[in-house]
Design an enzyme around this catalytic site. Structure first.
Site, mmCIF file in Angstrom:
data_model
loop_
_atom_site.group_PDB
_atom_site.id
_atom_site.type_symbol
_atom_site.label_atom_id
_atom_site.label_comp_id
_atom_site.label_asym_id
_atom_site.label_seq_id
_atom_site.Cartn_x
_atom_site.Cartn_y
_atom_site.Cartn_z
ATOM 1 C CE LYS A 37 -1.773 1.777 3.891
ATOM 2 N NZ LYS A 37 -1.739 3.264 3.953
ATOM 3 C CG ASN A 38 2.510 2.589 3.533
ATOM 4 O OD1 ASN A 38 1.423 3.144 3.423
ATOM 5 N ND2 ASN A 38 2.919 2.060 4.670
ATOM 6 C CB CYS A 130 -4.973 6.391 10.928
ATOM 7 S SG CYS A 130 -5.636 4.960 10.058
ATOM 8 N NE ARG A 135 -0.673 10.598 10.146
ATOM 9 C CZ ARG A 135 -1.129 9.519 9.526
ATOM 10 N NH1 ARG A 135 -0.297 8.613 9.071
ATOM 11 N NH2 ARG A 135 -2.422 9.338 9.351
ATOM 12 C CG ASP A 318 2.543 1.635 9.601
ATOM 13 O OD1 ASP A 318 2.216 2.442 10.488
ATOM 14 O OD2 ASP A 318 2.516 1.912 8.388
ATOM 15 N NE ARG A 410 -7.169 4.701 5.676
ATOM 16 C CZ ARG A 410 -6.049 4.892 6.379
ATOM 17 N NH1 ARG A 410 -6.020 4.629 7.666
ATOM 18 N NH2 ARG A 410 -4.975 5.348 5.796
#
Length: 435
Positions: A37-38, A130, A135, A318, A410
Site C-alpha cells: 500500500k505505502n 488515521c 502529522r 506500523d 483501508r
C-alpha cells in the site's frame, strides 16, 4: 455498550461491516502477500508527472487506493482498472477541486509535488488519515520552498506556485512523505536536487525504481542522500510494486499468536528483518527463501526483548501493533515504545477488554503476557490498531465482535479471506443501524 457506540460512530450509514471472530487454535496453509500500500500510493501519484500512460501491476483493492484514484480523476487523470492492474494517463493535470476527498487520506498530499512540477502551480487541501497523532505537512512545504515554490495559505488549502530550480534539501526528520514529495517535485526542477536526511524505507527505493523505469535520472533512493536530475520528460512504463512488508508482518504475527505453520508467498524477507528477528526471539522457527517466508510455532511463546519503533531500518511503527498483539499469550514481560506517532496506542484499551494485562506510561506500553483472554466487543479506530484487534480476538475464548472494519479495509486487500484460508474463524457481517 458496543452496538450503541457503533451507532454513534457510524451514524448516517444503513449498515456497518463488522468482524465476528472466534478463538483460532492454530493456523496452517499458504498465503500470498499483496503489493505494498505505502508504495502503490506514491507511485500512483507519480502518474501525474507524464502524459504517457502508465500501467501499475497487481494493485490491491483497498479503500486507500480507491480514495487516491478518485483524487487523481479529480485532477484530470484517466484511471482505469483491468483485473488487478491500474492504468493512469494524465494529459492535462490540474489541482483537485474536491477538498473533502483530500481530507480522507494522508497520502493525498503526494499529488502536490507532481502537479507543481508539471504545471508550475498547485492548490491542495490539507490531508487526513488515521487519528494516530499529529502529522503536519511543514516538511513537505519546506522541501518544495527550497526548490523555489512560494506557499500561500488559503483557509484549509495551500496554494503553491513558482519556477522550480534544483537545490539542496535537508529534511529535519527523515519523513517518508516529505521525501517522496521532494523527489517527485525535483523531477520538474531545472538542474540537480540533493535530498539529505531522506527516508530510507523500501517503499522509497521502490518509488525511485519506478521513476527510473519512466526515464528519470535519479540516484540513491532508499538511502539517506538522493540526487535527482530534473527537467527530463518522463515516459510511460509498466511496473510491479514490491510486496507489502506490514501485511507480511501481520500474517507472521497471526501465526505466532495462534500457533501452527504458515508459508507466505510473494514476500520480501529482507524488508521484514526486524519482525522476523523479534518472532525468532519468541520461539518461532522461521525459514526465508528468495520470495517466501515459512513460520512454525508449536510450543509456548516467550516474550521478546523490548521493542522501540524507529525510522527504517529500525523497527517499523506500523508493525508494532500486530507484534504487540502476538505477544499477548507470551510468557514473561516486555515493552513497546513508540517514537513516531504520539497516539499510536489507542488500540491498547481495546485489547485490555480481552483481558490483556497492559499498562501505558506515556509512549511506552508494558505487557505481562500469558494472561487468559476472553471475547469482547471491540472498536477499531485506525488501520494497524484494527489489525492488532483481529489478532487479539483470534486468541480469545468465545466470539468477539470488531466494529470499525472500514479502518482495516483501508490497508488490507484480502485479510479476511487469507486468514480464513489458513483456518481462522473470522467472518464479516453487516450490522444494521438507525440513521
Amino acid at each position: 455498550k458496543g452496538p450503541k457506540a457503533a451507532r454513534r460512530a457510524y451514524r448516517g450509514d444503513a449498515a456497518v461491516a463488522t468482524y465476528l471472530i472466534r478463538h483460532t487454535p492454530r493456523l496452517s496453509g499458504e498465503v500470498e502477500v499483496s503489493t505494498a500500500k505505502n508504495a502503490v500510493l506514491p507511485i500512483l501519484a507519480a502518474g501525474l508527472l507524464t502524459e504517457d500512460p502508465l500501467i501499475i501491476k497487481e494493485v490491491p483493492r483497498i479503500t486507500d487506493v480507491e480514495t487516491l484514484v478518485s483524487i487523481l480523476r479529480d485532477c484530470g487523470a484517466e484511471v482505469n482498472r483491468s483485473g488487478a492492474d491500474l492504468s493512469v494517463c494524465a494529459l492535462q493535470p490540474q489541482s483537485p477541486q474536491n477538498e473533502e476527498r483530500m481530507r480522507k487520506l494522508r497520502a493525498s498530499i503526494l499529488i502536490l509535488g507532481p502537479i507543481l512540477a508539471r504545471t508550475g502551480s498547485a492548490c491542495v487541501g490539507l490531508p487526513g488519515g488515521c487519528a494516530i497523532g499529529q502529522r503536519p505537512i511543514d516538511l513537505h512545504l519546506k522541501g518544495l520552498q527550497a526548490l523555489g515554490a512560494q506557499v500561500h495559505p488559503l483557509g484549509g488549502m495551500r496554494q503553491l506556485s513558482g519556477r522550480l530550480t534544483g537545490a539542496r534539501i535537508y529534511l529535519d526528520l527523515p519523513s517518508v512523505g516529505a521525501t517522496e514529495n521532494a523527489m517527485l517535485a525535483a523531477l520538474g526542477a531545472d538542474g540537480c536536487t540533493t535530498i539529505e536526511n531522506a527516508a530510507c524505507e523500501p517503499e522509497i527505493a521502490d518509488l525511485g525504481a519506478f521513476l527510473c523505469a519512466c526515464g528519470a535520472d535519479l540516484r540513491g533512493a532508499g538511502t539517506p542522500t538522493s540526487e535527482i536530475e530534473g527537467g527530463k520528460a518522463l515516459h510511460g512504463a509498466t511496473y510491479t510494486i514490491l510486496p507489502d512488508r506490514i501485511e507480511t508482518a501481520t500474517y507472521l504475527c497471526a501465526c505466532a499468536a495462534c500457533g501452527g505453520a504458515l508459508t507466505l508467498r510473494r514476500a520480501a524477507p529482507a524488508s521484514c528483518a526486524g519482525v522476523i528477528e523479534a518472532l525468532g526471539q519468541c520461539g518461532c522457527r522461521i525459514r526465508c527463501g528468495y520470495d517466501t517466508i515459512a513460520i512454525h510455532r508449536q510450543g509456548p511463546l516467550t516474550a521478546c526483548r523490548a521493542v522501540t519503533a524507529r525510522p527504517y531500518p529500525g523497527f517499523p511503527t506500523d508493525a508494532m501493533p500486530v507484534l504487540l498483539a502476538a505477544q499477548l499469550g507470551a510468557q514473561g514481560k516486555t515493552s513497546f515504545t513508540e517514537t513516531i506517532f504520539e497516539n499510536r496506542f489507542l488500540y491498547v484499551q481495546e485489547l485490555q477488554k480481552l483481558g490483556a494485562k497492559l499498562s501505558q506510561d506515556g509512549r511506552t506500553v508494558r505487557l505481562q503476557g500469558a494472561e487468559p483472554l476472553h471475547a469482547a466487543r471491540l472498536h477499531a479506530g485506525d488501520l494497524r490498531g484494527g489489525a492488532a484487534l483481529v489478532l487479539g480476538a483470534m486468541q480469545a475464548e468465545g466470539e468477539s465482535t470488531i466494529f470499525g472494519v472500514k479502518h482495516i479495509q483501508r490497508g488490507y486487500d484480502n485479510l479476511e479471506a487469507a486468514l480464513q484460508s489458513a483456518g481462522a474463524r473470522l467472518k464479516t457481517v453487516e450490522i444494521p443501524i438507525k440513521v
